[in-house]
Enzyme design. Structure first.
Site, mmCIF file in Angstrom:
data_model
loop_
_atom_site.group_PDB
_atom_site.id
_atom_site.type_symbol
_atom_site.label_atom_id
_atom_site.label_comp_id
_atom_site.label_asym_id
_atom_site.label_seq_id
_atom_site.Cartn_x
_atom_site.Cartn_y
_atom_site.Cartn_z
ATOM 1 N N GLU A 1 0.814 -1.215 0.000
ATOM 2 C CA GLU A 1 0.000 0.000 0.000
ATOM 3 C C GLU A 1 0.849 1.266 0.000
ATOM 4 O OE1 GLU A 1 -2.445 -3.365 1.190
ATOM 5 O OE2 GLU A 1 -0.527 -2.610 1.959
ATOM 6 N N HIS B 1 -10.909 -5.944 8.309
ATOM 7 C CA HIS B 1 -11.636 -5.670 7.069
ATOM 8 C C HIS B 1 -12.954 -4.958 7.328
ATOM 9 C CE1 HIS B 1 -8.867 -8.957 6.008
ATOM 10 N NE2 HIS B 1 -8.887 -8.451 4.783
#
Length: 324
Positions: A58, A128
Site C-alpha cells: 500500500e 476488514h
C-alpha cells in the site's frame, strides 16, 4: 438505468478512462475487476498500460500514485481495504497532502484519487471492517468523501477525479450490492463539501454518512411511527471539507442533534462536529449533542451486531434526547 453501487463506480472509472487518455487505474487485483468487481472489463477495454495490478504494498501504491499525479497523469489508485491504508499513511499525509504547500505551488498531486472499501460488511472482523475517515480529516490538503448511494458514488467519484486536490474516496462495502437506484448513464458530477438533506424534519437532526445514512432513515421512520415526531436526516457526504453551514442551520431549527458513525466514539469525526455545533449553535440547543457510534474496542467478528450503531440504538438516543 438502475444500477448497484459497484456498477456506478465502474461506470465512473470507465468514462474517465474513455474521456481522458492520460488517466490510469491501478491497485491490487484491479486488472480482473477487484475484490468487489468495480473495475470489471476495464483492462480488456483499455489495455494493460492503463489498468494494471500492483504488488501488495500500500505504501508503494500511494507513492506511485503521487509520482504519477505530480507529473500530470490522472492517477486513480485502489487500496483493497481501507484498513490497509495505514501502511500508506506517511505517503498520503506527509507527501500527497503537503506537496502543493511544500513546493510553493510549483508542484501538486491534485490528480490523485485513492479509492478504498470501508466499514462493516457482516464478516470482516478487525482487519476488514474499519472506518478510518477521522484519521484523514485531521490533514489539510486532502479531501475525504464517503458516498451513500449509487448516484452519489458515481457523481462524487467523478468530482474527486477532476478535483484539484488529492482525494480519499471511501466506499462502504455493504452498499456495493445492497442499494439499487436509477443512475444516469452519461457523466455527471456532484459537489464536494455539500451535505444532502435526505428528509426534512423539525424535532431532531440526525447526521450520518455512508451506510449510516440508511440506518438513520429507518430510525426516522421508527420515530415517526412510535413517537409521532419528524426527524431531519442529513447525509454529510464530505468529511473534509464538511458542510457545517447546512448542519448548523438544521440544528438551529430542531434544537436537538444526534450524530451516528461506525467508527469508535473517542475522536471519531462526530466529536469534531459536536464541538462545532456547540460553538455555533449553543443558544439554540435544547439538549446536549449525542453521538451513537461504534465502541472503543477493536472491531469484533461475532459481536459485530452489538458493535454497530443500528436503528434501535439510534432510536433509543432519540427517545433520550426528546426527554431532556
Amino acid at each position: 438505468m438502475k444500477s448497484l453501487t459497484t456498477l456506478a463506480i465502474g461506470s465512473a472509472l470507465d468514462q474517465t478512462l474513455k474521456s481522458n487518455p492520460n488517466s490510469v487505474v491501478f491497485g491490487e487485483d484491479v486488472a480482473f475487476g477487484g475484490v468487489f468487481r468495480c473495475s470489471m472489463g476495464l483492462q480488456e477495454k483499455y489495455g494493460r498500460q492503463r489498468v494494471f495490478n500492483t504488488p501488495l504494498c500500500e505504501q508503494g501504491i500511494a507513492g506511485f500514485g503521487i509520482g504519477l499525479a505530480v507529473t500530470g497523469t490522472t492517477a486513480i489508485a485502489e487500496i483493497q481495504f481501507a484498513d490497509y491504508m495505514f501502511p500508506a499513511f506517511d505517503q498520503i499525509m506527509n507527501e500527497a497532502a503537503k506537496y502543493r504547500y511544500r513546493s510553493g505551488n510549483e508542484f501538486n498531486c491534485g490528480k490523485l484519487t485513492i479509492r478504498a472499501p470501508c466499514g462493516a460488511v457482516g464478516h470482516g472482523a478487525l482487519y476488514h471492517s474499519q472506518s478510518p475517515e477521522a484519521y484523514f480529516s485531521h490533514t489539510p490538503g486532502l479531501k475525504v468523501v464517503i458516498p451513500s448511494s449509487p448516484v452519489k458514488a458515481k457523481g462524487l467519484l467523478l468530482s474527486c477525479i477532476k478535483d484539484g486536490d488529492p482525494c480519499i474516496f471511501l466506499e462502504p462495502k455493504v452498499l456495493y450490492r445492497s442499494i439499487t437506484e436509477e443512475v444516469p448513464e452519461e457523466p455527471f458530477e456532484l459537489p464536494l463539501g455539500k451535505a444532502d438533506i435526505i428528509r426534512k424534519g423539525d424535532a431532531v437532526t440526525l447526521i450520518g454518512w455512508g451506510t449510516q445514512v440508511h440506518v438513520l432513515i429507518e430510525t426516522a421512520d421508527l420515530a415517526r411511527q412510535q413517537l409521532g415526531i419528524n426527524c431531519e436526516v442529513i447525509d454529510l457526504i464530505s468529511i473534509l471539507p464538511w458542510d457545517f453551514e447546512a448542519v448548523c442551520n438544521s440544528v438551529k431549527k430542531t434544537g436537538r442533534v444526534i450524530i451516528a458513525h461506525e467508527a469508535p466514539l473517542t475522536s471519531g469525526f462526530g466529536a469534531e462536529m459536536a464541538a462545532t455545533i456547540q460553538e455555533e449553535c449553543f443558544l439554540y440547543l435544547e439538549a446536549p449533542v449525542q453521538r451513537v457510534t461504534g465502541f472503543d474496542t477493536p472491531f469484533p467478528h461475532v459481536f459485530e451486531p452489538f458493535y454497530l450503531p443500528n436503528k434501535w440504538r439510534c432510536f433509543h438516543a432519540i427517545k433520550d434526547i426528546m426527554k431532556y
